[in-house]
Design an enzyme around this catalytic site. Structure first.
Site, PDB file in Angstrom:
ATOM      1  CB  SER A 128       6.536  -6.662   7.538  1.00 38.05           C
ATOM      2  OG  SER A 128       5.861  -5.531   8.032  1.00 38.05           O
TER       3      SER A 128
ATOM      4  CG  ASP B 236       3.932  -5.656  11.832  1.00 30.82           C
ATOM      5  OD1 ASP B 236       4.946  -5.811  12.530  1.00 30.82           O
ATOM      6  OD2 ASP B 236       3.324  -6.599  11.306  1.00 30.82           O
TER       7      ASP B 236
ATOM      8  NE  ARG C  12      -2.091  -0.781   3.739  1.00 38.72           N
ATOM      9  CZ  ARG C  12      -2.477  -0.163   4.860  1.00 38.72           C
ATOM     10  NH1 ARG C  12      -3.609   0.529   4.881  1.00 38.72           N
ATOM     11  NH2 ARG C  12      -1.743  -0.235   5.947  1.00 38.72           N
TER      12      ARG C  12
END
Length: 939
Positions: free
Chosen positions: A625, A679, A561
């Site tokens: 991540s 995250d 994203r």
């Protein structure tokens, strides 16, 4: 010849006229279909009253729980309330698998029986029985309770001596056919004596305790009293042995009663809503509240007034064998008084109560020449009957017995309709186990009952199965099943026991986590520490003054994203987000690093154009991540690709540099890459924007990790001792050095061994969504191998790794999910199961998920206590920002985890705040905080 035909015709017409006369006289006893359906409707209402907690005390039909349980496919089970036991298996399977001896005691009158039952399986289901009848003298029936139960114990000892089994401690089932309040399978309190018994000191007492005490007083043998049942339940159990669809028990003999399998969710008097339980309806009392007043006749009223219990058991007095002959007698007397029979003459015998027996009714209706049999009985009663009198008497018997069968059919129809609706089936297939002298000995009762039931419930396929010795054999069967199931329950609990952690064990996990945290922070032990405690270079949480537009890039899988995050302060304080999702083609994932980062920059350019911000230079936060070594807030070295990525030339390189180089190659815009974060830190920062006390981040989803604000003086890998820094714990690796080996089970080991990273992330494999389903699957396989689940059959689907996803665990444990829906989930997974299998699967899911939540709570307790101790505080108020599907979607995980933290860290006031988009919004907020601090430094 003509004369004989004329004579036969004359007698036929005579008989027909007499039958019509009786039919007209007893019009109100001949019940139409409409009336029977109305009775069924009323009985349904009475059933519901008896089941309801608020209406039960005033209900006439008491609907008493028996603690004998069953499933919708007819599987008969036994429940011990205080242990909340729920067990699987067809009674047929259980009994055929049982290789044991059992005793049964049948007490319900002036005689009682002791039975020995041996259940064997040599390829054929076989039940052997020996029994002995013992009398109870009248002085004992009316003496003390101690005398009565001592007599029973003496007879039991005599029977065991005779069979040479006194040295064995055998399980015993007790059929006690008196009104009782049953509180669990092996506890039953006598409400009141009936049938001539008046033993003192027994009413209000548990009869099982009284028997046990009598046996202890003797001291020469011992038994294990497993179950107390009444004869109706025994009938259902006995027939259930032969037909697994049997879910109703019916007795129509001297008295009448019925039982059936009800859904637990409808039984308000018993805790729990899973599975089914047999309800002893005590339906003889139907109508005691006036519900049948318009159906009862003057003869029913006279029967009741002359009984030992006026106003009670009104339905039983209309249908059972104790009253059927007496009804006929009262009708004959009244008809005689009205000069419709016997020329208006009466005899002393006909006027004497009880002289016309139910056996007489059966004999009159059973003979081919019933008219002649009627004559013999009427003569015995001192009458001189005509042919018309005999025909009328025969017809009266028919009407009384037919009404009895019809009334019984109406109430059975109500029961069947309820079971059908409970199951939600278009067509019900069910079996009714039946016992009792009227049903078995009356020549037409059974046939009339069957026909009427099938007529009233045409959408049900009903089989009637005669019970053989329901009170004795049935009690033994309940005992056999109970004994076997208790063993199975113990076996399952023994398997699950290592997964059930005590408070002391959880405190030890907390202590060990704290030790590993300190090892990870220490420069000296960091390299060998499994819990790495990595510096993130995030040194502050949001203070509310952050403002500006920021880009965030969230890369952690095949989709990524790009986000524009607008942070406002002052009166319009808040965060506004816009984002777009882009895919990464497989060939890019497996190509070169330049191709991958060029593709990412192309997507950023597209997003900026989409937002009308082409050419604008903004600060960017990068959620990346993948395993990295972070050297500063904006420098992170990729250690190894995971999740299917194989782009060359990236491992060992700083991902921020790779991104900047791709931006420069494009030469369209420039971005200020301020921060690379994971995250977990993003989650803490997102919640920190909403709550200034948030200093801990936690993710419990597919994987699990935590971070928190540590004192700089303790972060030995980074120079400086002032202030705080967020430490990314990477706590999933807790235990990789063997420090949790005494908490790990064989199932944890099996899951780890077959994982992609055997020996790594052991704590994560005990608590996160990716692995909980696999732990459950391995336990289910173990249960099945030992014959405790799925009838011992391991399906190919059960052997399939990954079949249990986290979402199924969450669905199965949902409080609002009925057991049939759990069964549907298992069916969807290709697992053919009974509802009882579903109960066991749900229990396993509960145990595994609860352990995960408790372990997570123990780890978090270590974190918050460390923060408190770091600051030298007596108490600490702190908020934990949380994200992850397991935490958010599992119905009980969060609550159990919260309770565990509160219990293990009592000096910390811990709040939990769910994060919204930690990986996107969090990255932007970290960037915003970094920009705020940078600007403050410049000033």
């Amino acid at each position: 010849m003509i004369a004989s035909h004329l004579l036969a015709y004359f007698f036929t017409e005579l008989n027909h006229d007499q039958v019509q006369k009786v039919d007209q006289y007893l019009y109100h006893m001949r019940l139409s279909d409409e009336t029977l359906l109305e009775i069924a409707k009323r009985f349904r209402k009475e059933m519901e009253k008896g089941l309801g907690a608020t209406t039960h005390p005033t209900a006439s039909v008491k609907m008493l729980p028996t603690f004998v349980r069953s499933t919708p496919d007819g599987t008969v089970l036994v429940s011990v309330k205080q242990l909340h036991l729920v067990f699987p298996k067809l009674i047929v399977v259980l009994l055929s698998a049982e290789h044991g001896e059992f005793l049964a005691l049948d007490l319900g009158g002036t005689n009682f029986r002791v039975l020995w039952v041996k259940v064997t399986d040599n390829g054929l289901q076989k039940v052997e029985m020996e029994n002995q009848i013992y009398a109870i003298p009248e002085d004992i029936m009316r003496g003390s309770g101690t005398q009565l139960f001592d007599h029973i114990a003496e007879c039991l000892a005599n029977f065991m001596d005779k069979l040479q089994i006194k040295d064995k401690k055998l399980p015993l089932g007790f059929t006690f056919s008196f009104p009782c309040l049953q509180t669990k399978l092996d506890e039953s309190f006598l409400v009141s004596w009936t049938k001539g018994f008046k033993s003192s000191g027994v009413e209000g007492k548990d009869v099982v305790t009284l028997i046990r005490k009598a046996i202890q007083r003797r001291g020469d043998f011992d038994i294990d009293i497993v179950a107390v049942v009444n004869d109706t339940v025994g009938t259902m159990m006995t027939c259930g042995y032969d037909d697994q669809n049997c879910e109703i028990g019916l007795i129509v003999g001297t008295g009448s009663n019925a039982c059936y399998m009800e859904e637990m969710r409808h039984i308000d008097m018993v805790e729990g809503d899973e599975g089914r339980m047999c309800i002893n309806m005590e339906w003889g009392a139907f109508g005691d509240d006036g519900a049948l007043d318009d159906i009862r006749t003057e003869f029913d009223q006279e029967i009741d007034m002359g009984s030992l219990n006026p106003g009670k058991q009104l339905f039983e007095k209309m249908i059972s064998g104790m009253y059927m002959g007496e009804l006929v007698r009262l009708i004959l007397v009244k008809m005689a008084k009205e000069e419709l029979l016997f020329g208006g003459k009466l005899s002393p015998e006909l006027l004497a109560t009880g002289h016309f027996e139910t056996k007489d009714v059966s004999d009159i209706e059973g003979e081919k020449d019933g008219i002649q049999k009627a004559r013999e009985i009427l003569v015995r009663l001192g009458l001189d009957p005509t042919q018309e009198d005999c025909v009328a008497t025969h017809r009266v018997c028919q009407i009384v017995s037919t009404r009895s069968a019809s009334l019984c059919a109406a109430t059975l129809a109500a029961v069947l309709r309820r079971i059908k609706e409970n199951k939600g089936e278009e067509r019900l297939r069910s079996t009714i186990g039946v016992d009792g002298s009227v049903y078995k000995k009356h020549p037409h009762f059974a046939k009339r009952l069957h026909k009427t039931v099938r007529h009233l419930v045409p959408d049900c396929d009903i089989r009637f199965l005669r019970s053989e010795d329901g009170s004795g054999k049935g009690a033994a069967m309940v005992t056999a099943v109970a004994y076997r199931l208790v063993d199975q329950h113990r076996a399952r609990q023994k398997t699950l026991e290592p997964l059930k952690l005590s408070r002391e064990q959880l405190l030890e996990v907390k202590r060990r986590m704290k030790v590993e945290m300190e090892r990870g922070l220490s420069k000296e032990t960091h390299t060998i520490a499994p819990v790495k405690m990595l510096p993130t270079y995030v040194c502050a949480t949001p203070d509310g003054t952050e403002k500006g537009d920021f880009l965030a890039l969230d890369l952690g899988g095949t989709n990524f994203r790009v986000l524009l995050v607008r942070v406002r302060n002052g009166k319009r304080r808040g965060v506004e987000m816009h984002n777009k999702i882009y895919s990464i083609p497989r060939e890019v994932m497996h190509g070169t690093g330049d191709e991958l980062f060029d593709h990412i920059v192309q997507c950023i350019a597209d997003f900026l154009e989409y937002m009308g911000m082409k050419g604008v230079s903004l600060p960017l936060g990068f959620t990346f991540s993948f395993p990295c070594q972070q050297n500063s807030l904006d420098e992170s070295i990729l250690l190894k690709w995971t999740k299917g990525f194989k782009a060359s030339g990236c491992e060992g390189e700083d991902v921020v540099t790779l991104l900047k180089e791709a931006i420069h190659r494009r030469e369209e815009f420039d971005l200020d890459v301020v921060a690379v974060v994971n995250d977990t830190v993003g989650t803490m920062m997102t919640c920190g924007y909403e709550d200034p006390h948030c200093e801990v981040g936690l993710i419990v989803g597919t994987g699990s990790n935590a971070c928190y604000m540590e004192e700089m003086r303790n972060v030995e890998l980074v120079e400086g001792e002032e202030g705080r820094m967020c430490v990314n714990m990477e706590w999933g690796a807790f235990g990789d050095n063997g420090c949790l080996d005494d908490f790990r089970t064989e199932f944890d080991a099996a899951v780890d061994e077959l994982s992609l990273n055997a020996g790594k992330q052991r704590f994560e494999k005990m608590i996160s969504g990716m692995y909980l389903g696999e732990i459950v699957r391995n336990i289910l396989i173990d249960f099945t191998k030992h014959g405790l689940l799925f009838r011992g059959r391991i399906s190919e689907r059960l052997k399939t790794r990954g079949i249990f996803e986290t979402k199924f665990l969450s669905q199965i444990e949902s409080d609002c999910l009925a057991l049939l829906q759990v069964r549907a989930i298992l069916h969807h997974l290709g697992l053919e199961s009974t509802c009882d299998d579903s109960i066991i699967v749900k229990e396993v899911c509960t145990v595994v998920a609860r352990r995960a939540a408790q372990l997570c709570g123990a780890g978090m307790a270590a974190v918050v206590d460390k923060i408190r101790e770091n600051r030298g505080l007596d108490t600490l108020k702190v908020t934990v920002g949380v994200d992850g599907t397991l935490y958010k979607l599992h119905p009980h995980f969060a609550k159990v985890m919260h309770e565990t933290v509160k219990d293990l860290a009592p000096k910390c006031d811990v709040s939990f705040l769910e994060s919204e988009d930690g990986s996107g919004k969090g990255a932007a907020l970290i960037t915003a905080v970094a920009c705020r601090i940078r600007e403050a430094g410049q000033r």
